[in-house]
Design a protein around this motif. Structure first.
Motif, PDB file in Angstrom:
ATOM      1  N   VAL A 154     105.980   3.448  59.408  1.00 36.65           N
ATOM      2  CA  VAL A 154     107.317   4.367  59.378  1.00 36.65           C
ATOM      3  C   VAL A 154     108.548   3.661  59.374  1.00 36.65           C
ATOM      4  CG1 VAL A 154     108.249   6.076  60.553  1.00 36.65           C
ATOM      5  CG2 VAL A 154     105.913   6.218  60.617  1.00 36.65           C
ATOM      6  N   THR A 160     102.607   5.838  58.772  1.00 38.67           N
ATOM      7  CA  THR A 160     102.813   7.138  58.153  1.00 38.67           C
ATOM      8  C   THR A 160     101.759   8.251  58.427  1.00 38.67           C
ATOM      9  OG1 THR A 160     101.944   6.531  56.155  1.00 38.67           O
ATOM     10  CG2 THR A 160     104.502   6.276  56.285  1.00 38.67           C
ATOM     11  N   ILE A 161     100.623   7.618  58.548  1.00 40.55           N
ATOM     12  CA  ILE A 161      99.396   8.381  58.674  1.00 40.55           C
ATOM     13  C   ILE A 161      99.124   9.130  60.111  1.00 40.55           C
ATOM     14  CG2 ILE A 161      98.093   7.291  56.633  1.00 40.55           C
ATOM     15  CD1 ILE A 161      96.437   5.682  58.831  1.00 40.55           C
ATOM     16  N   ASN A 162      99.996   8.571  60.910  1.00 36.54           N
ATOM     17  CA  ASN A 162      99.980   8.791  62.366  1.00 36.54           C
ATOM     18  C   ASN A 162     101.193   9.551  62.632  1.00 36.54           C
ATOM     19  OD1 ASN A 162      97.387   7.705  62.878  1.00 36.54           O
ATOM     20  ND2 ASN A 162      98.534   5.539  63.512  1.00 36.54           N
ATOM     21  N   GLY A 199     102.915  10.640  54.965  1.00 37.97           N
ATOM     22  CA  GLY A 199     101.743  10.244  55.670  1.00 37.97           C
ATOM     23  C   GLY A 199     100.309  10.824  54.670  1.00 37.97           C
ATOM     24  N   MET A 236     102.368  12.491  61.458  1.00 41.42           N
ATOM     25  CA  MET A 236     102.497  14.147  60.843  1.00 41.42           C
ATOM     26  C   MET A 236     102.393  14.756  61.925  1.00 41.42           C
ATOM     27  SD  MET A 236     100.120  13.508  57.414  1.00 41.42           S
ATOM     28  CE  MET A 236      98.966  12.645  58.096  1.00 41.42           C
ATOM     29  N   ASP A 269      99.799   8.590  51.803  1.00 37.84           N
ATOM     30  CA  ASP A 269      99.125   7.565  51.990  1.00 37.84           C
ATOM     31  C   ASP A 269      97.664   7.693  52.361  1.00 37.84           C
ATOM     32  OD1 ASP A 269     101.306   5.853  51.408  1.00 37.84           O
ATOM     33  OD2 ASP A 269     101.928   6.009  53.580  1.00 37.84           O
ATOM     34  N   ASP A 287     105.407  16.772  57.429  1.00 42.69           N
ATOM     35  CA  ASP A 287     105.063  15.276  56.958  1.00 42.69           C
ATOM     36  C   ASP A 287     106.088  14.533  56.059  1.00 42.69           C
ATOM     37  OD1 ASP A 287     103.650  12.838  55.959  1.00 42.69           O
ATOM     38  OD2 ASP A 287     102.746  14.072  54.192  1.00 42.69           O
ATOM     39  N   ARG A 322      95.767  13.234  61.679  1.00 45.02           N
ATOM     40  CA  ARG A 322      94.901  12.344  60.575  1.00 45.02           C
ATOM     41  C   ARG A 322      93.765  12.560  60.534  1.00 45.02           C
ATOM     42  NH1 ARG A 322      95.073   7.819  63.475  1.00 45.02           N
ATOM     43  NH2 ARG A 322      92.976   8.170  64.010  1.00 45.02           N
TER      44      ARG A 322
END
Length: 459
Positions: A145, A115-117, A133, A119, A136, A129, A31
């Motif tokens: 998630v 979601t951003i965490n 993420g 990947m 977002d 991904d 991220r």
């Protein structure tokens, strides 16, 4: 998308892959890399079981081997390597009862919070991904998630983490995630004070500490910081203020650190907590008459209340003491003479005096703009006097006095309470006249206070 992996992270991933396992950098480091930020640490996830990881690297530490985590040591640096896993049922809003290892990366990513965490990346496969993420991140969205309710039931701290990430990144929380935040906020009662403290610290130190208001609107502070709810609901109808106690305090937090003075991380945290809680006692001191609202004695009440809050959050004693003293003196009116300023430094403490100026400035700039000029001018004059005192190294406490107890014993005084009283009397004289802070002058002055019958060893 290409992400530049640190050499040692790339080495660990390659070693795992050379031996037939999958391996990726995962989570917050990905991220932050995409956002152009320097990651604080790099986590690696792999299909290799913990014992298999241990066989591949010479030095490892069983950090959390039951949950699949082994720390690989390369020189003096440690890198956490965790086996892909599926978490079992959660029973305490904190941790799973069981953990099942899996060979499927996607199953591992499914259990992550946002979601951003969620990947993962390695040079061979590129960015993995599956939960969008990246989208977002680009759109500034905090989204759970899968099912937000399920993620928050698994670990209730994620509820506060949603607000914290929103504050750190300046993102908005996605609608269904926010609905679940509100619905599940009471689950935070199961989370330890230490874990709550860490998240609140990160929120207050973020670029957007005002997101604490979102936590209040979402019923989070009702659980983790109920005093803030009371502050938000306490209006201040007087010429000095145009905001509620809570809104004023948040604006003061945002003002902190805007001066040219730089503070270390510890001092910055103290400053943010001080400004958040500097008026926490006002709701209990409020009186109203024909002139408006008054808050007599609020500084002392706020200091005591802040101490209770910080103890509840398991802060260390040094932080509690510094915040307590800053709040106690935040409303102190400086008298603009060198003599009175030296006495103020002695009374308040030189260790927090620069911080106190910052607190008073931020407090002022969060009030009615019509009252700023006179208060800031007064504060600026006080700073000039204080800087001269510091530049001249004028004595403001017993440590700076040119004599001590040993010197008094040498000229015939007996150890005890009386000797301490004499040193304090000498300090009072020096605070009035710093030119008296010379050893021989002070010794002659001390002899004037010597009780009858004590021999002078120099006679």
């Amino acid at each position: 998308m290409k992400i530049e992996l640190p050499q040692k992270v790339d080495y660990i991933i390659n070693e795992l892959m050379k031996n037939g396992y999958e391996a990726y950098a995962v989570g917050g480091c990905i991220r932050d890399s995409i956002l152009g930020k320097e990651p604080e640490d790099w986590d690696i996830t792999t299909s290799a079981k913990p014992q298999e990881v241990k066989k591949l690297f010479r030095r490892t530490i069983d950090t959390g081997i039951v949950h699949g985590t082994v720390t690989v040591m390369l020189e003096k640096e440690g890198y956490e390597v965790t086996t892909y896993r599926i978490d079992g049922e959660y029973e305490d809003n904190r941790r799973p009862k069981t953990v099942e290892f899996t060979a499927d990366l996607i199953e591992d990513l499914k259990r992550r919070d946002f979601t951003i965490n969620a990947m993962a990346y390695n040079k061979l496969k590129g960015l993995v991904d599956v939960f969008n993420g990246l989208s977002d991140l680009q759109n500034g969205v905090i989204r759970c998630v899968g099912s937000a309710s399920e993620r928050f039931d698994e670990d209730a701290l994620r509820i506060l983490r949603a607000i914290r990430f929103s504050a750190q990144l300046g993102f908005e929380i996605e609608e269904k995630t926010l609905e679940a935040v509100i619905a599940k906020a009471s689950n935070l009662e199961a989370i330890s004070a230490e874990r709550i403290r860490v998240e609140l610290n990160k929120l207050l130190l973020s670029p957007h500490p005002e997101k604490l208001i979102d936590a209040q609107k979402s019923d989070i502070t009702k659980v983790v910081l109920p005093e803030f709810d009371t502050m938000m609901n306490t209006e201040q109808n007087n010429p000095h203020h145009i905001y509620s106690v809570g809104m004023h305090s948040i604006k003061a937090v945002k003002e902190a650190g805007n001066s040219a003075v730089s503070f270390n991380p510890k001092e910055t945290l103290v400053l943010r907590w001080t400004l958040l809680l500097h008026d926490v006692g006002k709701p209990y001191c409020k009186t109203t008459d024909q002139k408006g609202d008054h808050f007599y004695g609020h500084a002392e009440k706020s200091a005591e209340t802040a101490k209770l809050i910080l103890r509840r959050l398991k802060f260390d004693n040094e932080t509690i003491d510094m915040v307590f003293r800053l709040i106690k003196w935040h409303d102190y009116k400086f008298s603009l003479t060198p003599q009175d300023m030296r006495k103020a430094v002695n009374k308040i403490g030189m260790d927090i005096f620069d911080l106190l100026f910052e607190v008073k400035a931020a407090d002022t700039l969060a009030q009615n703009p019509n009252t700023w000029k006179e208060k800031m001018d007064h504060l600026d004059q006080a700073k000039v006097i204080y800087q001269e005192i510091k530049a001249n190294q004028e004595c403001v406490n017993l440590k700076m006095l040119k004599i001590n107890g040993k010197d008094l014993i040498y000229i015939g005084f007996k150890p005890g309470k009386e000797m301490g009283e004499i040193l304090n009397r000498l300090l009072e004289q020096v605070l009035d006249n710093p030119n008296l802070n010379e050893k021989q002058i002070l010794l002659r002055m001390a002899l004037q206070y010597k009780p009858d019958g004590i021999e002078n060893s120099e006679e």
